[in-house]
Write an enzyme that holds these catalytic residues in place. Structure first.
Site, PDB file in Angstrom:
ATOM      1  N   CYS A 134     -15.041 -85.302  -1.419  1.00 17.05           N
ATOM      2  CA  CYS A 134     -16.306 -85.944  -1.812  1.00 17.05           C
ATOM      3  C   CYS A 134     -16.520 -87.342  -1.236  1.00 17.05           C
ATOM      4  CB  CYS A 134     -16.461 -86.017  -3.334  1.00 17.05           C
ATOM      5  SG  CYS A 134     -16.616 -84.435  -4.156  1.00 17.05           S
ATOM      6  N   ASP A 135     -15.564 -87.909  -0.537  1.00 14.69           N
ATOM      7  CA  ASP A 135     -15.806 -89.253   0.013  1.00 14.69           C
ATOM      8  C   ASP A 135     -15.050 -89.445   1.329  1.00 14.69           C
ATOM      9  OD1 ASP A 135     -16.997 -91.742   0.045  1.00 14.69           O
ATOM     10  OD2 ASP A 135     -15.454 -92.707  -1.176  1.00 14.69           O
ATOM     11  N   LEU A 136     -15.160 -88.461   2.212  1.00 14.38           N
ATOM     12  CA  LEU A 136     -14.481 -88.546   3.515  1.00 14.38           C
ATOM     13  C   LEU A 136     -15.249 -89.506   4.423  1.00 14.38           C
ATOM     14  CD1 LEU A 136     -12.063 -87.231   5.074  1.00 14.38           C
ATOM     15  CD2 LEU A 136     -13.783 -85.774   6.153  1.00 14.38           C
TER      16      LEU A 136
END
Length: 516
Positions: A337-339
């Site tokens: 969810c936060d690459l």
């Protein structure tokens, strides 16, 4: 005494069982405290409101303009008054035993009670199960900022008339009862700053009239229940400080060479009794990928030489393999969810390690695909520029969102421009920039640092070969994969397993050709 009194306001402390005349304004410098007399309310059968903590209209905060100093326990007889509004806010009322809570049992006989506020006192012990027998017409029940412990009574779900349920800053433990989903008239629900554990109940998705949901600073584990996507009216949601638990849980389940390794977790308090939580990771001497792609020219400590093509290909392989593991080899699957480049750390050999699982979501496999087309209003997960477009449109978390982020990171890795660069405006995006140049003009937009490194390396060869042709072919192939991963529609994107396999082939082919 006062046989026709409808409203009794005691914003100032009383001197005895007899209140001062209501028409007289007391001397604010001579306020007294004391205990509630047990015969308070005798002979006032028509009493409709008893305010001991505030003069303003009853609201979520039970706003008060004068604090009292009422001490001791609440006399059970208070429960026999049967007012519509009972406000004990901001005193020093105490409770520790079941007997101290007996007033609550007496209140169960009051069918006309609509608003009950006992917040900001020193009420402790266990909230009695008799609260489940309060009037089904009760609309607001506010008991936060106390010292109440133990489980939240299951029977609280019987209060089906509630539109405000507010009990933050207590010491409730165990799980939040799944039965809370029966309170389908709720508009405001606050239970932040307790010690609830386990998972947030999926039944919260039944509270479709909810406007405010405050669940932060508990000990919940796992991701948000998918049912929260039903809360289409919600305007405020707080799940803060559960991130630490989510990250610990996610990291405890993963073991992979391209994922950051956690050495230990710690949770304590500092000298001011503020919560202190920390994760200790394996040290990565080469920092993060963002600092290599966009070094600060004014920072002497960041005089990096730039990444070669093979180093960039290896980094892309590492990221793809890490995501493939999270999506397809973890049970249950994990969506990062936060690459983004700042969350990709590099060890001494410039091997990529994906880190920062603070926004990670653990999903059940059967639900994985259906999440792609479902909607949610719980907010965007991720960072602008890398977050999948469907998240901004209310789409639920899915592995396809990570694939989009992967495509954006790979484009940035080889083009050298972040998706938030100033040039990307008026409809121009990093994806469109690459697509417009692909394939014929692609080398004109490739990171000039990368090209200068490869050209310098090629010029040193004396065998007459043309290594820049192999460089161009490899870059073109990897950009093609990145564009496929970052398509706008989730269902049109490559799955991460196929993307990883393609990046491996490109890297391995380039290595074979250049080593001949």
């Amino acid at each position: 005494m006062w046989p026709h009194l409808l409203l009794l306001l005691l914003p100032y402390a009383f001197q005895s069982a007899s209140a001062t005349a209501l028409d007289d304004k007391p001397d604010v410098d001579a306020l007294l405290g004391g205990k509630l007399p047990s015969d308070l309310g005798d002979h006032v059968p028509r009493l409709m409101g008893l305010f001991l903590g505030g003069l303003n209209s009853f609201s979520r905060q039970c706003n008060s303009i004068r604090f009292l100093d009422i001490t001791g326990t609440v006399p059970p007889e208070i429960g026999m008054l049967c007012p519509e509004v009972l406000n004990f806010e901001s005193n020093q009322l105490m409770a520790a035993t079941a007997q101290d809570w007996e007033f609550m049992t007496f209140l169960t006989n009051c069918t006309r009670l609509r608003n009950l506020c006992i917040q900001a006192n020193a009420l402790g012990g266990v909230l009695p199960s008799s609260v489940g027998n309060l009037s089904a017409h009760l609309q607001q029940f506010i008991f936060g900022f106390n010292e109440i412990s133990g489980k939240l009574p299951f029977g609280i779900s019987n209060l089906v008339g509630l539109n405000v349920l507010d009990f933050p800053h207590n010491q409730f433990t165990d799980v939040l009862p799944d039965s809370i989903g029966r309170l389908n008239l709720l508009q405001q629900l606050y239970f932040n700053n307790n010690q609830f554990s386990g998972s947030l109940p999926s039944s919260l998705g039944n509270l479709t009239r909810l406007l405010v949901l405050s669940a932060g600073s508990n000990k919940f584990k796992g991701g948000l229940p998918t049912g929260l996507g039903n809360l289409q009216e919600i305007t405020e949601a707080d799940f803060s400080n559960n991130k630490f638990s989510a990250e610990c849980e996610a990291l405890s389940k993963v073991r992979h060479r391209y994922l950051i390794s956690v050495i230990t977790c710690c949770s304590s308090s500092d000298s001011s009794q503020n919560d202190f939580k920390a994760l200790m990771f394996e040290f990565m001497p080469n920092g993060n990928l963002d600092s290599w792609l966009h070094p600060d020219v004014h920072d002497a400590s960041q005089q990096l030489q730039g990444l070669t093509l093979i180093q960039r290909l290896n980094i892309a392989v590492g990221i793809a393999d890490a995501l493939d593991y999270l999506h397809n080899n973890c049970e249950p699957p994990i969506v990062h969810c936060d690459l983004k480049p700042s969350n990709i750390l590099l060890n001494e050999d410039l091997v990529a390690h994906v880190g920062d699982f603070g926004l990670a979501k653990i999903i059940s496999e059967p639900a994985a695909e259906q999440l792609i087309n479902s909607k949610s209003s719980t907010g965007i997960r991720g960072t602008i520029g890398y977050v999948a477009p469907e998240y901004g449109e209310g789409g639920q978390v899915s592995s396809r969102g990570d694939v989009y982020s992967f495509g954006s990171v790979v484009l940035e890795l080889f083009i050298g421009k972040a998706p938030t660069h100033d040039m990307f405006r008026d409809g121009l995006t990093l994806q469109k920039h690459a697509k417009d140049a692909f394939p014929g003009m692609l080398m004109q937009i490739v990171d000039p640092v990368l090209l200068s490194i490869e050209e310098a390396s090629a010029s040193s060869l004396l065998d007459g070969s043309n290594p820049m042709e192999h460089t161009s072919n490899a870059i073109s192939s990897v950009i093609e994969v990145a564009l496929s991963c970052s398509k706008h529609a989730p269902t049109e994107r490559m799955c991460i397993g196929d993307a990883a396999a393609a990046i491996h082939r490109i890297r391995d082919s380039y290595v074979r050709i250049t080593q001949k």
